[in-house]
Design a protein around this motif. Structure first.
Motif, PDB file in Angstrom:
ATOM      1  N   LEU A 122       4.227  80.831  69.123  1.00  0.00           N
ATOM      2  CA  LEU A 122       5.534  80.649  69.743  1.00  0.00           C
ATOM      3  C   LEU A 122       5.356  80.369  71.237  1.00  0.00           C
ATOM      4  CD1 LEU A 122       8.447  80.655  68.746  1.00  0.00           C
ATOM      5  CD2 LEU A 122       8.586  83.059  69.322  1.00  0.00           C
ATOM      6  N   ARG A 123       4.215  80.769  71.765  1.00  0.00           N
ATOM      7  CA  ARG A 123       3.890  80.515  73.174  1.00  0.00           C
ATOM      8  C   ARG A 123       3.740  79.026  73.469  1.00  0.00           C
ATOM      9  NH1 ARG A 123      -1.029  78.621  73.083  1.00  0.00           N
ATOM     10  NH2 ARG A 123      -2.458  79.298  71.480  1.00  0.00           N
ATOM     11  N   LEU A 124       3.550  78.214  72.436  1.00  0.00           N
ATOM     12  CA  LEU A 124       3.349  76.778  72.625  1.00  0.00           C
ATOM     13  C   LEU A 124       4.621  76.045  73.036  1.00  0.00           C
ATOM     14  CD1 LEU A 124       1.051  76.001  69.560  1.00  0.00           C
ATOM     15  CD2 LEU A 124       0.369  76.328  71.941  1.00  0.00           C
ATOM     16  N   PHE A 125       5.778  76.698  72.860  1.00  0.00           N
ATOM     17  CA  PHE A 125       7.042  76.059  73.226  1.00  0.00           C
ATOM     18  C   PHE A 125       7.129  75.971  74.742  1.00  0.00           C
ATOM     19  CE2 PHE A 125       7.954  76.848  68.935  1.00  0.00           C
ATOM     20  CZ  PHE A 125       9.086  76.146  68.570  1.00  0.00           C
ATOM     21  N   LYS A 131      12.898  77.404  72.770  1.00  0.00           N
ATOM     22  CA  LYS A 131      12.328  78.614  72.178  1.00  0.00           C
ATOM     23  C   LYS A 131      13.433  79.636  71.904  1.00  0.00           C
ATOM     24  CE  LYS A 131       8.695  80.352  74.134  1.00  0.00           C
ATOM     25  NZ  LYS A 131       7.773  81.111  75.008  1.00  0.00           N
ATOM     26  N   ARG A 132      14.330  79.818  72.853  1.00  0.00           N
ATOM     27  CA  ARG A 132      15.435  80.770  72.693  1.00  0.00           C
ATOM     28  C   ARG A 132      16.324  80.364  71.515  1.00  0.00           C
ATOM     29  NH1 ARG A 132      17.299  81.096  77.750  1.00  0.00           N
ATOM     30  NH2 ARG A 132      16.041  82.924  78.147  1.00  0.00           N
ATOM     31  N   ALA A 133      16.608  79.071  71.397  1.00  0.00           N
ATOM     32  CA  ALA A 133      17.468  78.593  70.303  1.00  0.00           C
ATOM     33  C   ALA A 133      16.812  78.839  68.946  1.00  0.00           C
ATOM     34  CB  ALA A 133      17.775  77.108  70.488  1.00  0.00           C
ATOM     35  N   VAL A 134      15.516  78.584  68.855  1.00  0.00           N
ATOM     36  CA  VAL A 134      14.801  78.806  67.596  1.00  0.00           C
ATOM     37  C   VAL A 134      14.804  80.296  67.244  1.00  0.00           C
ATOM     38  CG1 VAL A 134      12.516  78.715  66.504  1.00  0.00           C
ATOM     39  CG2 VAL A 134      13.371  76.732  67.760  1.00  0.00           C
ATOM     40  N   TYR A 137      18.269  81.433  66.126  1.00  0.00           N
ATOM     41  CA  TYR A 137      18.601  80.952  64.781  1.00  0.00           C
ATOM     42  C   TYR A 137      18.003  81.887  63.728  1.00  0.00           C
ATOM     43  CZ  TYR A 137      18.695  78.007  60.613  1.00  0.00           C
ATOM     44  OH  TYR A 137      18.899  77.522  59.349  1.00  0.00           O
ATOM     45  N   TYR A 138      16.739  82.202  63.876  1.00  0.00           N
ATOM     46  CA  TYR A 138      16.076  83.028  62.873  1.00  0.00           C
ATOM     47  C   TYR A 138      16.453  84.499  62.989  1.00  0.00           C
ATOM     48  CZ  TYR A 138      13.610  78.939  61.352  1.00  0.00           C
ATOM     49  OH  TYR A 138      13.336  77.691  60.845  1.00  0.00           O
ATOM     50  N   MET A 139      16.722  84.973  64.189  1.00  0.00           N
ATOM     51  CA  MET A 139      17.167  86.360  64.337  1.00  0.00           C
ATOM     52  C   MET A 139      18.582  86.523  63.782  1.00  0.00           C
ATOM     53  SD  MET A 139      14.800  88.274  65.520  1.00  0.00           S
ATOM     54  CE  MET A 139      13.666  87.325  64.538  1.00  0.00           C
ATOM     55  N   GLY A 140      19.405  85.491  63.878  1.00  0.00           N
ATOM     56  CA  GLY A 140      20.738  85.528  63.281  1.00  0.00           C
ATOM     57  C   GLY A 140      20.658  85.704  61.782  1.00  0.00           C
ATOM     58  N   GLN A 141      19.595  85.241  61.188  1.00  0.00           N
ATOM     59  CA  GLN A 141      19.410  85.385  59.751  1.00  0.00           C
ATOM     60  C   GLN A 141      19.174  86.842  59.373  1.00  0.00           C
ATOM     61  OE1 GLN A 141      20.046  83.476  57.372  1.00  0.00           O
ATOM     62  NE2 GLN A 141      19.272  84.765  55.754  1.00  0.00           N
ATOM     63  N   GLU A 142      18.640  87.614  60.299  1.00  0.00           N
ATOM     64  CA  GLU A 142      18.428  89.031  60.011  1.00  0.00           C
ATOM     65  C   GLU A 142      19.740  89.709  59.629  1.00  0.00           C
ATOM     66  OE1 GLU A 142      15.559  90.784  59.748  1.00  0.00           O
ATOM     67  OE2 GLU A 142      14.630  88.811  59.973  1.00  0.00           O
ATOM     68  N   PHE A 143      20.830  89.333  60.302  1.00  0.00           N
ATOM     69  CA  PHE A 143      22.141  89.888  59.963  1.00  0.00           C
ATOM     70  C   PHE A 143      22.508  89.522  58.531  1.00  0.00           C
ATOM     71  CE2 PHE A 143      26.736  89.290  59.523  1.00  0.00           C
ATOM     72  CZ  PHE A 143      27.155  90.598  59.746  1.00  0.00           C
ATOM     73  N   GLY A 144      22.279  88.261  58.151  1.00  0.00           N
ATOM     74  CA  GLY A 144      22.570  87.825  56.787  1.00  0.00           C
ATOM     75  C   GLY A 144      21.757  88.592  55.759  1.00  0.00           C
TER      76      GLY A 144
END
Length: 158
Positions: A122-125, A131-134, A137-144
């Motif tokens: 993730l450091r490559l971004f 990086k924040r948007a990605v 997006y995936y952390m929002g899935q944790e709620f789901g």
């Protein structure tokens, strides 16, 4: 040889050539690593794009499923309230009773993101906003995922 003869200008020149050679080799190695990192980053971007396109296709399918579930819930509600204008369709009523409480929560493909995190790539971004948007997006899935778990627990206890 130059050191034994105490030919200091030659010693200094040879020393500078060695230092320059080492610095040049280090710089070339750094450039090669940066090139490899850019190639790996590009690969991850392509994988994330493919994952997102797949997520979009799945979400579009879920929209239709959600509409169907909403229609079943509305049908069941109209039967319960006695506002159904037509005769009761027993097949539709059974489907409605069985699925009225279902929720269609999208589950996304996290494989590429999880690999980015677990490998430290993730450091490559280079772009902080991307990086924040990605990550968002995936952390929002944790709620789901938590919501799906609560639904499953609730169904198991009913």
């Amino acid at each position: 040889l130059a050191l034994r003869r105490q030919d200091w200008p030659t010693v200094i020149i040879e020393f500078l050539l060695v230092v320059l050679g080492v610095l040049l080799a280090l710089q070339l190695d750094n450039l090669n690593e940066e090139r490899k990192d850019r190639a790996v980053f590009q690969h991850y971007l392509e994988q994330l794009q493919a994952d997102l396109q797949n997520d979009i296709r799945r979400a579009e399918g879920r929209i239709e499923t959600t509409r169907d579930l909403d229609e079943r819930a509305a049908y069941l509600l109209s039967v319960i309230q006695g506002t159904l204008e037509d005769d009761i369709d027993h097949n539709q009523l059974v489907r409605s009773v069985l699925t009225a409480g279902y929720a269609s929560v999208d589950l996304i493909n996290r494989q590429t993101y999880d690999e980015l995190v677990s490998t430290g790539n993730l450091r490559l971004f280079p772009d902080t906003e991307l990086k924040r948007a990605v990550v968002n997006y995936y952390m929002g899935q944790e709620f789901g995922n938590q919501y799906n778990t609560l639904i499953k627990i609730g169904r198991a206890h009913v």
